[in-house]
Design a protein around this motif. Structure first.
Motif, mmCIF file in Angstrom:
data_model
loop_
_atom_site.group_PDB
_atom_site.id
_atom_site.type_symbol
_atom_site.label_atom_id
_atom_site.label_comp_id
_atom_site.label_asym_id
_atom_site.label_seq_id
_atom_site.Cartn_x
_atom_site.Cartn_y
_atom_site.Cartn_z
ATOM 1 N N LEU A 1 -2.000 71.791 64.066
ATOM 2 C CA LEU A 1 -2.117 70.420 63.547
ATOM 3 C C LEU A 1 -1.554 70.310 62.131
ATOM 4 C CD1 LEU A 1 -5.602 69.240 64.841
ATOM 5 C CD2 LEU A 1 -3.380 68.245 65.358
ATOM 6 N N VAL A 2 -1.876 71.280 61.294
ATOM 7 C CA VAL A 2 -1.346 71.273 59.924
ATOM 8 C C VAL A 2 0.172 71.399 59.969
ATOM 9 C CG1 VAL A 2 -1.237 72.594 57.783
ATOM 10 C CG2 VAL A 2 -3.442 72.102 58.822
ATOM 11 N N GLY A 3 0.699 72.256 60.823
ATOM 12 C CA GLY A 3 2.151 72.406 60.962
ATOM 13 C C GLY A 3 2.822 71.137 61.449
ATOM 14 N N TYR A 4 2.204 70.492 62.414
ATOM 15 C CA TYR A 4 2.753 69.240 62.952
ATOM 16 C C TYR A 4 2.866 68.182 61.857
ATOM 17 C CZ TYR A 4 2.910 64.869 65.570
ATOM 18 O OH TYR A 4 3.245 63.615 66.032
ATOM 19 N N PHE A 5 1.779 67.989 61.115
ATOM 20 C CA PHE A 5 1.798 66.964 60.068
ATOM 21 C C PHE A 5 2.719 67.353 58.915
ATOM 22 C CE2 PHE A 5 -2.276 65.708 62.097
ATOM 23 C CZ PHE A 5 -1.891 64.427 62.446
ATOM 24 N N ALA A 6 2.807 68.624 58.595
ATOM 25 C CA ALA A 6 3.719 69.077 57.538
ATOM 26 C C ALA A 6 5.164 68.835 57.951
ATOM 27 C CB ALA A 6 3.480 70.552 57.233
ATOM 28 N N PHE A 7 5.492 69.140 59.200
ATOM 29 C CA PHE A 7 6.855 68.916 59.686
ATOM 30 C C PHE A 7 7.236 67.445 59.581
ATOM 31 C CE2 PHE A 7 9.682 67.683 63.162
ATOM 32 C CZ PHE A 7 10.779 68.484 62.884
ATOM 33 N N HIS A 8 6.338 66.569 60.022
ATOM 34 C CA HIS A 8 6.654 65.139 59.993
ATOM 35 C C HIS A 8 6.592 64.558 58.586
ATOM 36 C CE1 HIS A 8 7.379 64.427 64.181
ATOM 37 N NE2 HIS A 8 6.377 65.234 64.467
ATOM 38 N N ALA A 9 5.861 65.198 57.688
ATOM 39 C CA ALA A 9 5.874 64.743 56.292
ATOM 40 C C ALA A 9 7.234 65.028 55.669
ATOM 41 C CB ALA A 9 4.771 65.444 55.507
ATOM 42 N N LEU A 10 7.896 66.066 56.129
ATOM 43 C CA LEU A 10 9.225 66.387 55.606
ATOM 44 C C LEU A 10 10.332 65.677 56.374
ATOM 45 C CD1 LEU A 10 8.851 70.219 55.012
ATOM 46 C CD2 LEU A 10 8.927 68.414 53.300
ATOM 47 N N ASN A 11 10.295 65.753 57.697
ATOM 48 C CA ASN A 11 11.417 65.307 58.508
ATOM 49 C C ASN A 11 11.208 63.993 59.230
ATOM 50 O OD1 ASN A 11 12.929 67.646 57.965
ATOM 51 N ND2 ASN A 11 11.692 68.770 59.428
ATOM 52 N N GLY A 12 10.081 63.393 59.107
ATOM 53 C CA GLY A 12 9.833 62.146 59.827
ATOM 54 C C GLY A 12 10.662 61.002 59.275
ATOM 55 N N GLU A 13 10.582 59.870 59.932
ATOM 56 C CA GLU A 13 11.348 58.697 59.517
ATOM 57 C C GLU A 13 11.007 58.281 58.085
ATOM 58 O OE1 GLU A 13 11.637 54.077 60.851
ATOM 59 O OE2 GLU A 13 11.381 55.570 62.418
ATOM 60 N N LEU A 14 9.763 58.436 57.704
ATOM 61 C CA LEU A 14 9.341 58.099 56.351
ATOM 62 C C LEU A 14 8.991 59.345 55.540
ATOM 63 C CD1 LEU A 14 7.159 54.984 57.169
ATOM 64 C CD2 LEU A 14 9.497 55.039 56.354
ATOM 65 N N GLY A 15 9.439 60.509 55.974
ATOM 66 C CA GLY A 15 9.196 61.746 55.243
ATOM 67 C C GLY A 15 10.161 61.887 54.079
ATOM 68 N N LEU A 16 10.211 63.077 53.500
ATOM 69 C CA LEU A 16 11.073 63.302 52.339
ATOM 70 C C LEU A 16 12.552 63.158 52.689
ATOM 71 C CD1 LEU A 16 9.213 66.300 50.676
ATOM 72 C CD2 LEU A 16 9.171 63.906 50.024
ATOM 73 N N VAL A 17 12.963 63.739 53.806
ATOM 74 C CA VAL A 17 14.361 63.625 54.222
ATOM 75 C C VAL A 17 14.664 62.180 54.624
ATOM 76 C CG1 VAL A 17 16.061 64.423 55.905
ATOM 77 C CG2 VAL A 17 14.425 66.043 54.946
ATOM 78 N N GLY A 18 13.758 61.551 55.326
ATOM 79 C CA GLY A 18 13.946 60.157 55.716
ATOM 80 C C GLY A 18 14.004 59.234 54.513
ATOM 81 N N LYS A 19 13.223 59.521 53.496
ATOM 82 C CA LYS A 19 13.251 58.705 52.273
ATOM 83 C C LYS A 19 14.601 58.817 51.580
ATOM 84 C CE LYS A 19 10.747 57.770 47.987
ATOM 85 N NZ LYS A 19 11.846 57.053 47.460
ATOM 86 N N ALA A 20 15.147 60.039 51.535
ATOM 87 C CA ALA A 20 16.476 60.216 50.933
ATOM 88 C C ALA A 20 17.522 59.446 51.731
ATOM 89 C CB ALA A 20 16.819 61.693 50.880
#
Length: 110
Positions: free
Chosen positions: A26-45
């Protein structure tokens, strides 16, 4: 005197392996989407880059619109500009003055 003792139980498979594994997933899932999700760090850039691009396009279109508005104002009956009338007449009728030099360009071939 009666001494009360506690009985220690061995941890079950669920307590030793399954629960920590599920928590880590669960922690891995949420960490992945915090980085790569549509509104994550990569998505924000990605959104910031698109925003900057759209701002540039908006500025270009606004300048083009302002130029067209300026030309429209010059064509209004209350503020006719003789140079603008002459320019539009020449462009639409393909006319030149007798003392002008006309340079013919070949039409682009498709």
């Amino acid at each position: 005197m009666f001494v009360k003792t506690t009985r220690h139980r061995r941890k079950t498979l669920w307590q030793r392996l399954v629960a920590p594994t599920v928590a880590a997933l669960l922690v891995g899932y949420f960490a992945f989407h915090a980085l790569n999700g549509e509104l994550g760090l990569v998505g924000k850039a990605r959104l910031d880059h698109r925003y900057a691009k759209l701002q540039q396009e908006f500025a270009t279109l606004k300048a083009e619109r302002d130029e067209l508005l300026r030309k429209v104002v010059l064509l209004r009956p209350e503020s006719l500009d003789p140079d603008m009338i002459d320019e539009r007449a020449r462009a639409s009728l393909n006319l030149v003055h007798p003392n002008e030099l006309a340079i013919l360009r070949p039409s682009p071939r498709l």
